[in-house]
Design a protein around this motif. Structure first.
Motif, PDB file in Angstrom:
ATOM      1  N   SER A  68       0.824  -1.217   0.000  1.00 45.66           N
ATOM      2  CA  SER A  68       0.000   0.000   0.000  1.00 45.66           C
ATOM      3  C   SER A  68       0.854   1.261   0.000  1.00 45.66           C
ATOM      4  O   SER A  68       0.367   2.345  -0.315  1.00 45.66           O
ATOM      5  N   MET A  69       2.131   1.113   0.340  1.00 44.14           N
ATOM      6  CA  MET A  69       3.065   2.241   0.308  1.00 44.14           C
ATOM      7  C   MET A  69       3.900   2.223  -0.974  1.00 44.14           C
ATOM      8  O   MET A  69       4.962   2.829  -1.046  1.00 44.14           O
ATOM      9  N   ARG A  70       3.387   1.472  -1.970  1.00 44.68           N
ATOM     10  CA  ARG A  70       4.011   1.389  -3.296  1.00 44.68           C
ATOM     11  C   ARG A  70       5.383   0.712  -3.269  1.00 44.68           C
ATOM     12  O   ARG A  70       6.295   1.097  -3.990  1.00 44.68           O
ATOM     13  N   ARG A  71       5.525  -0.317  -2.413  1.00 44.90           N
ATOM     14  CA  ARG A  71       6.779  -1.042  -2.320  1.00 44.90           C
ATOM     15  C   ARG A  71       6.547  -2.511  -2.626  1.00 44.90           C
ATOM     16  O   ARG A  71       5.634  -3.129  -2.075  1.00 44.90           O
ATOM     17  N   ASP A 132      10.062  -0.265  -6.190  1.00 46.71           N
ATOM     18  CA  ASP A 132       8.802   0.468  -6.087  1.00 46.71           C
ATOM     19  C   ASP A 132       7.760  -0.130  -7.013  1.00 46.71           C
ATOM     20  O   ASP A 132       8.090  -0.669  -8.070  1.00 46.71           O
ATOM     21  N   VAL A 133       6.509  -0.006  -6.609  1.00 46.46           N
ATOM     22  CA  VAL A 133       5.388  -0.420  -7.455  1.00 46.46           C
ATOM     23  C   VAL A 133       5.024   0.784  -8.311  1.00 46.46           C
ATOM     24  O   VAL A 133       4.568   1.806  -7.803  1.00 46.46           O
ATOM     25  N   PRO A 137      -2.496   2.368  -8.619  1.00 49.69           N
ATOM     26  CA  PRO A 137      -3.242   3.597  -8.880  1.00 49.69           C
ATOM     27  C   PRO A 137      -2.965   4.667  -7.828  1.00 49.69           C
ATOM     28  O   PRO A 137      -2.729   4.357  -6.666  1.00 49.69           O
ATOM     29  N   ALA A 138      -3.021   5.914  -8.265  1.00 48.31           N
ATOM     30  CA  ALA A 138      -2.812   7.037  -7.355  1.00 48.31           C
ATOM     31  C   ALA A 138      -3.972   7.128  -6.373  1.00 48.31           C
ATOM     32  O   ALA A 138      -5.110   6.758  -6.700  1.00 48.31           O
ATOM     33  N   GLU A 139      -3.680   7.603  -5.167  1.00 50.44           N
ATOM     34  CA  GLU A 139      -4.729   7.793  -4.167  1.00 50.44           C
ATOM     35  C   GLU A 139      -5.615   8.942  -4.581  1.00 50.44           C
ATOM     36  O   GLU A 139      -5.177   9.902  -5.201  1.00 50.44           O
ATOM     37  N   GLU A 140      -6.878   8.844  -4.179  1.00 48.99           N
ATOM     38  CA  GLU A 140      -7.823   9.928  -4.478  1.00 48.99           C
ATOM     39  C   GLU A 140      -8.001  10.800  -3.278  1.00 48.99           C
ATOM     40  O   GLU A 140      -7.860  10.419  -2.183  1.00 48.99           O
TER      41      GLU A 140
END
Length: 140
Positions: A68-71, A132-133, A137-140
């Motif tokens: 969830s932290m793009r890792r 990194d992921v 998708p970017a957070e809204e």
């Protein structure tokens, strides 16, 4: 958007589906998953929940908190304290929180609860960061 993405991942992952894990919630650095305990899937020869079923759920929740932290991560160390068992037919919930997000490793605390909110397992995991992921998708 992040929650819809994780829901899709959990609906299509064969290991997660095999054990019946369900995505509950996600936010950066935190993840919550649940799993209904089924006698024909999760129990050992004593008809109690196999420790590996609990370990798989808490490890998956911890990895999701990192993700969830793009890792992108893999588990390098997992320390678990089994506190109590849960009977078949009940549901358990795993909650994971990132406590260290370094460049090469991440450390995550995890807890597993029964339906009454009693602590079933406490754990800590160390995860090696592969990178990194890019496609999350970017957070809204």
């Amino acid at each position: 958007m992040l929650e819809a993405f994780f829901t899709h991942i959990y609906e299509t992952n064969s290991f997660v589906k095999l054990l019946g894990m369900q995505f509950v919630s996600i936010e950066p650095g935190k993840a919550v998953l649940s799993m209904p305990i089924k006698e024909d899937i999760h129990t050992n020869i004593h008809k109690t929940v196999h420790g590996g079923a609990f370990a798989a759920l808490i490890d998956t929740a911890m990895g999701s908190a990192c993700f969830s932290m793009r890792r992108k991560v893999v588990t390098t160390d997992l320390s678990l304290s089994f506190i109590r068992n849960v009977p078949s037919g009940e549901e358990v919930t795993a909650k994971a929180t990132v406590i260290h997000a370094g460049r090469s490793t991440m450390v995550v605390d995890g807890e597993l609860y029964d339906e009454r909110g009693k602590l079933v397992m406490k754990g800590k995991g160390t995860f090696f960061v592969l990178g990194d992921v890019e496609w999350l998708p970017a957070e809204e």
